[in-house]
Design a protein around this motif. Structure first.
Motif, PDB file in Angstrom:
ATOM      1  N   MET A 178     -67.551 -80.233  65.745  1.00  0.00           N
ATOM      2  CA  MET A 178     -68.630 -79.801  66.613  1.00  0.00           C
ATOM      3  C   MET A 178     -69.514 -80.972  67.013  1.00  0.00           C
ATOM      4  SD  MET A 178     -69.731 -77.151  68.078  1.00  0.00           S
ATOM      5  CE  MET A 178     -71.121 -76.385  68.755  1.00  0.00           C
ATOM      6  N   GLN A 179     -69.780 -81.854  66.048  1.00  0.00           N
ATOM      7  CA  GLN A 179     -70.622 -83.008  66.360  1.00  0.00           C
ATOM      8  C   GLN A 179     -69.957 -83.905  67.379  1.00  0.00           C
ATOM      9  OE1 GLN A 179     -71.535 -84.866  62.619  1.00  0.00           O
ATOM     10  NE2 GLN A 179     -73.688 -84.355  62.846  1.00  0.00           N
ATOM     11  N   HIS A 180     -68.645 -84.024  67.313  1.00  0.00           N
ATOM     12  CA  HIS A 180     -67.918 -84.858  68.261  1.00  0.00           C
ATOM     13  C   HIS A 180     -68.032 -84.323  69.679  1.00  0.00           C
ATOM     14  CE1 HIS A 180     -66.237 -87.345  65.139  1.00  0.00           C
ATOM     15  NE2 HIS A 180     -65.786 -86.272  64.503  1.00  0.00           N
ATOM     16  N   ILE A 181     -68.012 -83.025  69.807  1.00  0.00           N
ATOM     17  CA  ILE A 181     -68.140 -82.398  71.123  1.00  0.00           C
ATOM     18  C   ILE A 181     -69.531 -82.652  71.682  1.00  0.00           C
ATOM     19  CG2 ILE A 181     -68.160 -80.201  72.357  1.00  0.00           C
ATOM     20  CD1 ILE A 181     -65.971 -79.275  70.383  1.00  0.00           C
ATOM     21  N   THR A 183     -71.554 -85.120  70.897  1.00  0.00           N
ATOM     22  CA  THR A 183     -71.636 -86.544  71.204  1.00  0.00           C
ATOM     23  C   THR A 183     -70.937 -86.850  72.516  1.00  0.00           C
ATOM     24  OG1 THR A 183     -71.683 -87.056  68.849  1.00  0.00           O
ATOM     25  CG2 THR A 183     -71.135 -88.862  70.346  1.00  0.00           C
ATOM     26  N   LEU A 184     -69.774 -86.270  72.743  1.00  0.00           N
ATOM     27  CA  LEU A 184     -69.029 -86.472  73.975  1.00  0.00           C
ATOM     28  C   LEU A 184     -69.803 -85.952  75.174  1.00  0.00           C
ATOM     29  CD1 LEU A 184     -66.446 -87.422  75.331  1.00  0.00           C
ATOM     30  CD2 LEU A 184     -65.480 -85.165  74.880  1.00  0.00           C
ATOM     31  N   CYS A 185     -70.413 -84.780  75.041  1.00  0.00           N
ATOM     32  CA  CYS A 185     -71.218 -84.210  76.134  1.00  0.00           C
ATOM     33  C   CYS A 185     -72.398 -85.116  76.479  1.00  0.00           C
ATOM     34  CB  CYS A 185     -71.705 -82.818  75.766  1.00  0.00           C
ATOM     35  SG  CYS A 185     -70.376 -81.601  75.731  1.00  0.00           S
ATOM     36  N   ILE A 186     -73.074 -85.610  75.483  1.00  0.00           N
ATOM     37  CA  ILE A 186     -74.211 -86.507  75.714  1.00  0.00           C
ATOM     38  C   ILE A 186     -73.739 -87.777  76.403  1.00  0.00           C
ATOM     39  CG2 ILE A 186     -75.928 -87.951  74.572  1.00  0.00           C
ATOM     40  CD1 ILE A 186     -76.220 -85.680  72.490  1.00  0.00           C
ATOM     41  N   LEU A 187     -72.634 -88.324  75.960  1.00  0.00           N
ATOM     42  CA  LEU A 187     -72.083 -89.536  76.566  1.00  0.00           C
ATOM     43  C   LEU A 187     -71.732 -89.301  78.031  1.00  0.00           C
ATOM     44  CD1 LEU A 187     -71.127 -92.433  76.213  1.00  0.00           C
ATOM     45  CD2 LEU A 187     -68.923 -91.534  75.489  1.00  0.00           C
ATOM     46  N   LEU A 188     -71.118 -88.154  78.327  1.00  0.00           N
ATOM     47  CA  LEU A 188     -70.763 -87.836  79.707  1.00  0.00           C
ATOM     48  C   LEU A 188     -71.996 -87.653  80.588  1.00  0.00           C
ATOM     49  CD1 LEU A 188     -67.736 -85.445  79.163  1.00  0.00           C
ATOM     50  CD2 LEU A 188     -67.703 -87.796  80.011  1.00  0.00           C
TER      51      LEU A 188
END
Length: 103
Positions: free
Chosen positions: A1-4, A6-11
């Motif tokens: 969940m944390q990876h998702i 983090t990915l959303c924030i990066l995008l």
């Protein structure tokens, strides 16, 4: 969940990163031109009624790609959306958008 998350924030942050990088390249180009004595201390019009003034860009040491990066950072896709735009001696762009209702 944390990876998702983090990915959303990066995008979400990537477009801002690219816009900032484009503005920094334009500033460096403008700074180099200033050091070479090719520029005045006055803002120069770089777009007139949607048409890019290539001579003015060259005088400021700015490429078309850098100009379009700066326009994207202002929420614009093309020069045709711009009534006029000025580049100041410090590499900052001032844009006046075309109004949708023209007389």
């Amino acid at each position: 969940m944390q990876h998702i998350i983090t990915l959303c924030i990066l995008l979400l942050l990537l477009p801002m990163l690219f816009a900032t990088a484009g503005a920094a390249r334009a500033w460096r180009g403008a700074k180099e031109a200033q050091e070479q004595g090719e520029r005045s201390n006055e803002p120069m019009q770089i777009i007139d009624e949607g048409i890019v003034c290539l001579h003015a860009l060259r005088n400021h040491g700015v490429t078309k790609e850098q100009l379009y990066d700066m326009l994207r950072s202002k929420g614009l896709r093309t020069a045709e959306q711009v009534d006029c735009a000025f580049l100041d001696p410090f590499g900052q762009i001032t844009v006046i958008e075309k109004s949708e209702k023209r007389p």
